[in-house]
Scaffold this motif. Structure first.
Motif, PDB file in Angstrom:
ATOM      1  N   ALA A   1       0.821  -1.220   0.000  1.00  0.00           N
ATOM      2  CA  ALA A   1       0.000   0.000   0.000  1.00  0.00           C
ATOM      3  C   ALA A   1       0.852   1.265   0.000  1.00  0.00           C
ATOM      4  N   HIS A   2       1.973   1.252  -0.738  1.00  0.00           N
ATOM      5  CA  HIS A   2       2.881   2.403  -0.788  1.00  0.00           C
ATOM      6  C   HIS A   2       3.234   2.849   0.632  1.00  0.00           C
ATOM      7  N   ALA A   3       3.595   1.916   1.469  1.00  0.00           N
ATOM      8  CA  ALA A   3       3.765   2.190   2.893  1.00  0.00           C
ATOM      9  C   ALA A   3       4.796   3.280   3.170  1.00  0.00           C
ATOM     10  N   PRO A   4       4.446   4.274   3.996  1.00  0.00           N
ATOM     11  CA  PRO A   4       5.457   5.184   4.518  1.00  0.00           C
ATOM     12  C   PRO A   4       6.198   4.481   5.664  1.00  0.00           C
ATOM     13  N   ILE A   5       7.516   4.462   5.600  1.00  0.00           N
ATOM     14  CA  ILE A   5       8.285   3.733   6.611  1.00  0.00           C
ATOM     15  C   ILE A   5       8.558   4.656   7.790  1.00  0.00           C
ATOM     16  N   GLY A   6       7.795   4.454   8.867  1.00  0.00           N
ATOM     17  CA  GLY A   6       8.022   5.168  10.106  1.00  0.00           C
ATOM     18  C   GLY A   6       8.809   4.304  11.067  1.00  0.00           C
ATOM     19  N   VAL A   7       8.996   4.812  12.279  1.00  0.00           N
ATOM     20  CA  VAL A   7       9.775   4.090  13.282  1.00  0.00           C
ATOM     21  C   VAL A   7       9.186   2.709  13.533  1.00  0.00           C
ATOM     22  N   GLN A   8       7.870   2.626  13.731  1.00  0.00           N
ATOM     23  CA  GLN A   8       7.245   1.357  14.068  1.00  0.00           C
ATOM     24  C   GLN A   8       7.418   0.326  12.953  1.00  0.00           C
ATOM     25  N   LEU A   9       7.185   0.735  11.706  1.00  0.00           N
ATOM     26  CA  LEU A   9       7.272  -0.208  10.601  1.00  0.00           C
ATOM     27  C   LEU A   9       8.717  -0.622  10.333  1.00  0.00           C
ATOM     28  N   ALA A  10       9.645   0.293  10.462  1.00  0.00           N
ATOM     29  CA  ALA A  10      11.060  -0.056  10.297  1.00  0.00           C
ATOM     30  C   ALA A  10      11.486  -1.078  11.345  1.00  0.00           C
ATOM     31  N   LEU A  11      11.057  -0.863  12.590  1.00  0.00           N
ATOM     32  CA  LEU A  11      11.448  -1.780  13.657  1.00  0.00           C
ATOM     33  C   LEU A  11      10.752  -3.138  13.526  1.00  0.00           C
ATOM     34  N   ARG A  12       9.539  -3.158  13.006  1.00  0.00           N
ATOM     35  CA  ARG A  12       8.861  -4.453  12.792  1.00  0.00           C
ATOM     36  C   ARG A  12       9.592  -5.269  11.741  1.00  0.00           C
ATOM     37  N   GLN A  13      10.031  -4.615  10.675  1.00  0.00           N
ATOM     38  CA  GLN A  13      10.787  -5.334   9.655  1.00  0.00           C
ATOM     39  C   GLN A  13      12.119  -5.815  10.216  1.00  0.00           C
ATOM     40  N   ALA A  14      12.782  -4.955  10.978  1.00  0.00           N
ATOM     41  CA  ALA A  14      14.060  -5.342  11.575  1.00  0.00           C
ATOM     42  C   ALA A  14      13.878  -6.531  12.521  1.00  0.00           C
ATOM     43  N   ARG A  15      12.805  -6.507  13.306  1.00  0.00           N
ATOM     44  CA  ARG A  15      12.527  -7.608  14.229  1.00  0.00           C
ATOM     45  C   ARG A  15      12.323  -8.916  13.476  1.00  0.00           C
ATOM     46  N   ALA A  16      11.638  -8.854  12.340  1.00  0.00           N
ATOM     47  CA  ALA A  16      11.415 -10.056  11.538  1.00  0.00           C
ATOM     48  C   ALA A  16      12.721 -10.609  10.990  1.00  0.00           C
ATOM     49  N   VAL A  17      13.634  -9.723  10.584  1.00  0.00           N
ATOM     50  CA  VAL A  17      14.944 -10.176  10.106  1.00  0.00           C
ATOM     51  C   VAL A  17      15.725 -10.812  11.248  1.00  0.00           C
ATOM     52  N   LEU A  18      15.716 -10.180  12.418  1.00  0.00           N
ATOM     53  CA  LEU A  18      16.419 -10.731  13.577  1.00  0.00           C
ATOM     54  C   LEU A  18      15.835 -12.084  13.990  1.00  0.00           C
ATOM     55  N   ASP A  19      14.509 -12.212  13.935  1.00  0.00           N
ATOM     56  CA  ASP A  19      13.874 -13.492  14.277  1.00  0.00           C
ATOM     57  C   ASP A  19      14.296 -14.592  13.303  1.00  0.00           C
ATOM     58  N   ALA A  20      14.405 -14.234  12.026  1.00  0.00           N
ATOM     59  CA  ALA A  20      14.849 -15.224  11.035  1.00  0.00           C
ATOM     60  C   ALA A  20      16.267 -15.686  11.358  1.00  0.00           C
ATOM     61  N   MET A  21      17.142 -14.766  11.719  1.00  0.00           N
ATOM     62  CA  MET A  21      18.515 -15.142  12.062  1.00  0.00           C
ATOM     63  C   MET A  21      18.565 -16.004  13.317  1.00  0.00           C
ATOM     64  N   THR A  22      17.686 -15.679  14.264  1.00  0.00           N
ATOM     65  CA  THR A  22      17.703 -16.387  15.548  1.00  0.00           C
ATOM     66  C   THR A  22      17.096 -17.779  15.444  1.00  0.00           C
ATOM     67  N   HIS A  23      15.951 -17.877  14.776  1.00  0.00           N
ATOM     68  CA  HIS A  23      15.192 -19.124  14.776  1.00  0.00           C
ATOM     69  C   HIS A  23      15.356 -19.953  13.512  1.00  0.00           C
ATOM     70  N   GLN A  24      15.795 -19.342  12.415  1.00  0.00           N
ATOM     71  CA  GLN A  24      15.987 -20.089  11.160  1.00  0.00           C
ATOM     72  C   GLN A  24      17.322 -19.709  10.530  1.00  0.00           C
ATOM     73  N   PRO A  25      18.430 -20.035  11.184  1.00  0.00           N
ATOM     74  CA  PRO A  25      19.748 -19.640  10.653  1.00  0.00           C
ATOM     75  C   PRO A  25      19.937 -20.116   9.212  1.00  0.00           C
ATOM     76  N   GLY A  26      20.380 -19.205   8.371  1.00  0.00           N
ATOM     77  CA  GLY A  26      20.671 -19.545   6.990  1.00  0.00           C
ATOM     78  C   GLY A  26      19.483 -19.548   6.059  1.00  0.00           C
ATOM     79  N   ARG A  27      18.275 -19.375   6.574  1.00  0.00           N
ATOM     80  CA  ARG A  27      17.089 -19.413   5.718  1.00  0.00           C
ATOM     81  C   ARG A  27      17.077 -18.208   4.767  1.00  0.00           C
ATOM     82  N   PRO A  28      16.800 -18.427   3.481  1.00  0.00           N
ATOM     83  CA  PRO A  28      16.716 -17.291   2.541  1.00  0.00           C
ATOM     84  C   PRO A  28      15.606 -16.326   2.950  1.00  0.00           C
ATOM     85  N   ILE A  29      15.802 -15.053   2.622  1.00  0.00           N
ATOM     86  CA  ILE A  29      14.838 -14.003   2.949  1.00  0.00           C
ATOM     87  C   ILE A  29      14.478 -13.261   1.665  1.00  0.00           C
TER      88      ILE A  29
END
Length: 233
Positions: free
Chosen positions: A42-70
């Motif tokens: 939806a042409h998202a404007p990236i604010g603090v909350q949305l940037a941190l949610r994406q970052a959290r998802a990347v960190l979760d992938a590294m923590t729980h699925q090491p090596g998984r493609p993103i």
């Protein structure tokens, strides 16, 4: 393209990607292997909350699925232009997102960016342009700065920048110009699943953007300058 239609073409109708506001996330099965999907819509404007949610998802992938493609699905109008987000440190939140993506690459995650609709400004710089490679659909719209804004920043007249943009991709918006500069590796046409398959097979943590830009004639000096710096070091 609508994100749900894109997901269906890539992974089937039961893809498992969820939408929460402008945030997309989920784990899909592609060619029999799990793949993490993180993105915006939806042409998202990236604010603090949305940037941190994406970052959290990347960190979760590294923590729980090491090596998984993103796979990063990109549709953004850039950073949120709001006083609240500026006061909360939108610049630091977006930098954090970029560093999380870079760390995932360094830890062996293949990270692919796909601009499927719109990619503007900092929302693109801190996502698709930090992936191993960024790809795009032919109808996507890409630009980092409009010519009026570029004129204000560079102190050059807008008519001059408009003339320069006709022959120099660095000054011009558009998917074709970003391909010429090396910022976008390929356009995905036809069989999108096959395009993703090829992108994953070709993914590498080595940054090829400057080399691609030199080969395609869109950034003639960047690769040579980078090599001179490396040789001097």
């Amino acid at each position: 393209m609508d994100w749900n239609l894109l997901a269906s073409q890539l992974f089937g109708d039961e893809h498992g990607i969820a939408r929460e506001g402008d945030f997309l996330h989920g784990t899909v099965v592609f060619d029999g292997e799990p793949l993490a999907v993180i993105g915006t819509t939806a042409h998202a404007p990236i604010g603090v909350q949305l940037a941190l949610r994406q970052a959290r998802a990347v960190l979760d992938a590294m923590t729980h699925q090491p090596g998984r493609p993103i796979l990063l699905l990109i549709d953004t109008q850039g950073q949120q232009l709001r006083r609240r987000d500026e006061l909360l440190g939108i610049n630091r939140a977006m930098a954090h997102l970029g560093m999380c993506i870079d760390l995932a690459r360094r830890r062996g995650h293949r990270v692919i960016g796909l601009v499927y609709d719109q990619a503007l400004s900092g929302g693109f710089i801190t996502s698709g342009l930090i992936a191993d490679a960024c790809h795009a659909l032919p109808e996507a719209e890409i630009r980092v700065m409009r010519l009026p804004a570029m004129a204000r920043v560079t102190k050059l007249p807008e008519p001059l920048l408009a003339r320069l943009s006709e022959s120099n991709p660095v000054f011009a918006p558009g998917v074709d110009n970003y391909i010429a500069m090396g910022g976008v590796r390929r356009l995905w046409r036809g069989d999108l699943a096959q395009a993703l398959r090829e992108a994953l097979a070709d993914a590498s943590p080595r940054d090829r953007r400057a080399e691609d830009g030199a080969m395609r004639g869109g950034r003639r000096m960047a690769a040579a300058v980078v090599q001179r710096v490396l040789d001097a070091g």
